[in-house]
Design a protein around this motif. Structure first.
Motif, mmCIF file in Angstrom:
data_model
loop_
_atom_site.group_PDB
_atom_site.id
_atom_site.type_symbol
_atom_site.label_atom_id
_atom_site.label_comp_id
_atom_site.label_asym_id
_atom_site.label_seq_id
_atom_site.Cartn_x
_atom_site.Cartn_y
_atom_site.Cartn_z
ATOM 1 N N GLU A 82 15.640 31.074 -5.201
ATOM 2 C CA GLU A 82 15.672 30.323 -6.396
ATOM 3 C C GLU A 82 16.428 30.799 -7.424
ATOM 4 N N ASP A 83 16.780 32.040 -7.575
ATOM 5 C CA ASP A 83 17.452 32.686 -8.678
ATOM 6 C C ASP A 83 18.875 32.188 -8.575
ATOM 7 N N GLY A 84 19.427 31.627 -7.448
ATOM 8 C CA GLY A 84 20.756 31.025 -7.511
ATOM 9 C C GLY A 84 21.605 32.340 -7.042
ATOM 10 N N ILE A 85 22.805 32.083 -6.691
ATOM 11 C CA ILE A 85 23.862 33.154 -6.005
ATOM 12 C C ILE A 85 25.204 32.661 -6.630
ATOM 13 N N HIS A 86 25.736 33.857 -7.244
ATOM 14 C CA HIS A 86 27.236 33.803 -7.750
ATOM 15 C C HIS A 86 28.266 33.908 -6.546
ATOM 16 N N SER A 87 28.024 34.899 -5.690
ATOM 17 C CA SER A 87 29.177 35.157 -4.766
ATOM 18 C C SER A 87 28.525 35.954 -3.759
ATOM 19 N N PHE A 88 29.403 35.977 -2.560
ATOM 20 C CA PHE A 88 28.888 36.728 -1.629
ATOM 21 C C PHE A 88 30.119 37.547 -0.773
ATOM 22 N N ALA A 89 29.902 38.255 0.042
ATOM 23 C CA ALA A 89 31.037 38.899 0.901
ATOM 24 C C ALA A 89 30.317 39.601 2.152
ATOM 25 N N TRP A 90 31.159 39.375 3.194
ATOM 26 C CA TRP A 90 30.986 40.246 4.548
ATOM 27 C C TRP A 90 31.407 41.567 4.374
ATOM 28 N N SER A 91 30.663 42.724 5.050
ATOM 29 C CA SER A 91 31.015 43.862 5.170
ATOM 30 C C SER A 91 32.198 44.009 5.989
ATOM 31 N N PRO A 92 33.240 44.729 5.904
ATOM 32 C CA PRO A 92 34.360 45.018 7.157
ATOM 33 C C PRO A 92 34.016 44.908 8.391
ATOM 34 N N ASN A 93 32.743 45.199 8.593
ATOM 35 C CA ASN A 93 32.338 45.361 10.132
ATOM 36 C C ASN A 93 31.543 44.115 10.637
ATOM 37 N N GLY A 94 31.235 43.283 9.535
ATOM 38 C CA GLY A 94 30.569 42.183 10.073
ATOM 39 C C GLY A 94 29.080 42.148 10.050
ATOM 40 N N GLU A 95 28.449 43.341 9.890
ATOM 41 C CA GLU A 95 27.131 43.550 9.937
ATOM 42 C C GLU A 95 26.317 43.348 8.789
ATOM 43 N N GLN A 96 26.767 43.302 7.678
ATOM 44 C CA GLN A 96 26.017 43.016 6.555
ATOM 45 C C GLN A 96 26.640 42.031 5.449
ATOM 46 N N ILE A 97 25.847 41.540 4.460
ATOM 47 C CA ILE A 97 26.179 40.478 3.718
ATOM 48 C C ILE A 97 25.894 41.276 2.272
ATOM 49 N N ALA A 98 26.640 41.192 1.204
ATOM 50 C CA ALA A 98 26.285 41.377 -0.020
ATOM 51 C C ALA A 98 26.489 40.306 -0.924
ATOM 52 N N LEU A 99 25.723 40.207 -1.780
ATOM 53 C CA LEU A 99 25.616 38.908 -2.755
ATOM 54 C C LEU A 99 25.265 39.413 -4.328
ATOM 55 N N THR A 100 25.336 38.451 -5.057
ATOM 56 C CA THR A 100 25.152 38.688 -6.459
ATOM 57 C C THR A 100 24.160 37.439 -6.976
ATOM 58 N N THR A 101 23.188 37.593 -7.563
ATOM 59 C CA THR A 101 22.099 36.609 -8.046
ATOM 60 C C THR A 101 22.521 36.227 -9.529
ATOM 61 N N LYS A 102 21.923 34.983 -9.886
ATOM 62 C CA LYS A 102 22.222 34.311 -11.303
ATOM 63 C C LYS A 102 20.960 34.867 -12.266
ATOM 64 N N LYS A 103 19.867 34.479 -11.943
ATOM 65 C CA LYS A 103 18.859 34.463 -12.960
ATOM 66 C C LYS A 103 18.446 36.045 -12.772
ATOM 67 N N SER A 104 18.159 36.460 -11.738
ATOM 68 C CA SER A 104 17.587 37.926 -11.788
ATOM 69 C C SER A 104 18.622 38.850 -11.987
ATOM 70 N N LYS A 105 20.100 38.480 -12.053
ATOM 71 C CA LYS A 105 21.208 39.326 -12.387
ATOM 72 C C LYS A 105 21.163 40.940 -11.498
ATOM 73 N N GLU A 106 21.062 40.534 -10.048
ATOM 74 C CA GLU A 106 21.016 41.700 -9.226
ATOM 75 C C GLU A 106 22.172 41.562 -8.177
ATOM 76 N N VAL A 107 22.186 42.708 -7.429
ATOM 77 C CA VAL A 107 23.027 42.799 -6.415
ATOM 78 C C VAL A 107 22.231 43.156 -5.048
ATOM 79 N N ARG A 108 22.500 42.576 -4.306
ATOM 80 C CA ARG A 108 21.604 42.680 -2.873
ATOM 81 C C ARG A 108 22.541 42.918 -1.611
ATOM 82 N N VAL A 109 22.004 43.719 -0.763
ATOM 83 C CA VAL A 109 22.723 43.691 0.552
ATOM 84 C C VAL A 109 21.650 43.345 1.705
#
Length: 330
Positions: A53-80
């Motif tokens: 429910e924090d909202g997501i600014h953007s996301f991206a695949w890792s080059p090998n396609g195993e992971q996704i990284a994203l940034t959140t809006k309210k909590s202002k975090e980067v997650r993998v």
């Protein structure tokens, strides 16, 4: 039309294709007040990543396609996240402002974030994907309202920043855990978006590192970023290593969904008929040769002494004309 997907969501924000598996698509969408990344293959929804429910600014695949990284809006975090298990692998603070923050991968081990700091200060930061507690490198760019969208060249460790609403494109090189500013590109029209082509579409023979399409208000322009080299007649294999083949999938969707790790395919970039710089003959050394000037050494000592004695004799005879006689009468 080869394939299509059916997204049952209120709104779609971003779409990203899997870098290695054919037909796998990740969609950032909102549904019932929550945002998440939905991973599809065809009409089948397979994984839901980062529901929050924090909202997501953007996301991206890792080059090998195993992971996704994203940034959140309210909590202002980067997650993998691990895509197939939906497990949160690491998280940490992102930019200090709630304004839009864009994310991209630098290889499979690092992330870059472009966003805002205090007082509309636009910033670029590089993180270690396994330790997101603090950035490895961070730089303040300028103060402005436009969103910076990163485009990464993994082969050269260069981050290009498309400045939305501006005529500028910024560039930084990641070198020894530092962000080194490179010359900016300035266009005649403000940018509404920019998309990079695979490295194989760049003019390698002219030392072009990146070829991209830039969307403007009335036109779409093709731009290239080139680097000056000392011996451009040779293939610059020190800056053009084997690169990932983005046009050919390295694994099918069923195998990847079932847990098979994808291995990216690599291609060579050396144009036909060009010699690699590492195999080129040594550069000829051009030295300036000055003709030696032969100087005749003349000993003028005896001539000078004779001239001095001659002057003394002349002065003596003039001063004493009657030196041999007497002034007294007998």
């Amino acid at each position: 039309l080869e394939e299509y997907i059916h997204v049952t969501a209120d709104r779609v924000y971003q779409i990203r294709f899997h870098p290695c598996a054919k037909g796998v698509v990740a969609v950032l969408a909102s549904d019932a007040g929550q945002q998440a990344i939905y991973v599809y293959h065809g009409l089948v929804l397979h994984f839901i990543v980062g529901r929050s429910e924090d909202g997501i600014h953007s996301f991206a695949w890792s080059p090998n396609g195993e992971q996704i990284a994203l940034t959140t809006k309210k909590s202002k975090e980067v997650r993998v996240y691990d895509v197939r298990t939906q497990e949160l692998l690491s998280k940490g603070p992102s930019m200090s402002s709630i304004r839009p923050c864009r994310i991209a991968w630098l290889g499979n081990s690092r992330l870059c974030l472009a966003g805002f700091g205090p007082g509309s200060q636009r910033e670029l930061a590089v993180y270690n994907a396994e330790d997101l507690s603090k950035p490895v490198a961070k730089v303040a760019i300028d103060v402005g309202p436009g969103v910076l969208v990163p485009i990464v060249d993994d082969d050269c460790s260069i981050i290009y920043l498309d400045d939305r609403g501006s005529r500028l494109t910024h560039a930084f090189e990641v070198f020894d855990d530092k962000l080194v500013a490179l010359p900016k590109f300035e266009s005649a029209q403000p940018s509404l978006g920019m998309a990079a082509l695979p490295k194989a579409y760049a003019d390698i023979a002219k030392c072009e590192l990146l070829r991209a399409w830039r969307l403007c208000s009335h036109t779409v322009e093709s731009i290239g970023f080139r680097v000056p080299r000392k011996r451009p007649e040779f293939f610059q294999d020190d800056i053009f290593p084997d690169t990932i083949d983005c046009a050919t999938p390295s694994i099918d969707a069923a195998a990847w969904i079932n847990g098979v790790a994808a291995t990216p395919r690599f291609i060579q970039l050396c144009p036909q008929g060009m010699t690699r710089l590492s195999e080129a003959p040594p550069e000829a050394v051009h030295r300036r040769v000055f003709a030696a000037t032969e100087i005749e050494q003349v000993d003028n000592t005896s001539t000078a002494i004779d001239a001095m004695l001659s002057r003394v004799d002349d002065n003596g005879s003039d001063a004493c004309p009657n030196d041999s006689g007497s002034d007294w009468d007998d």
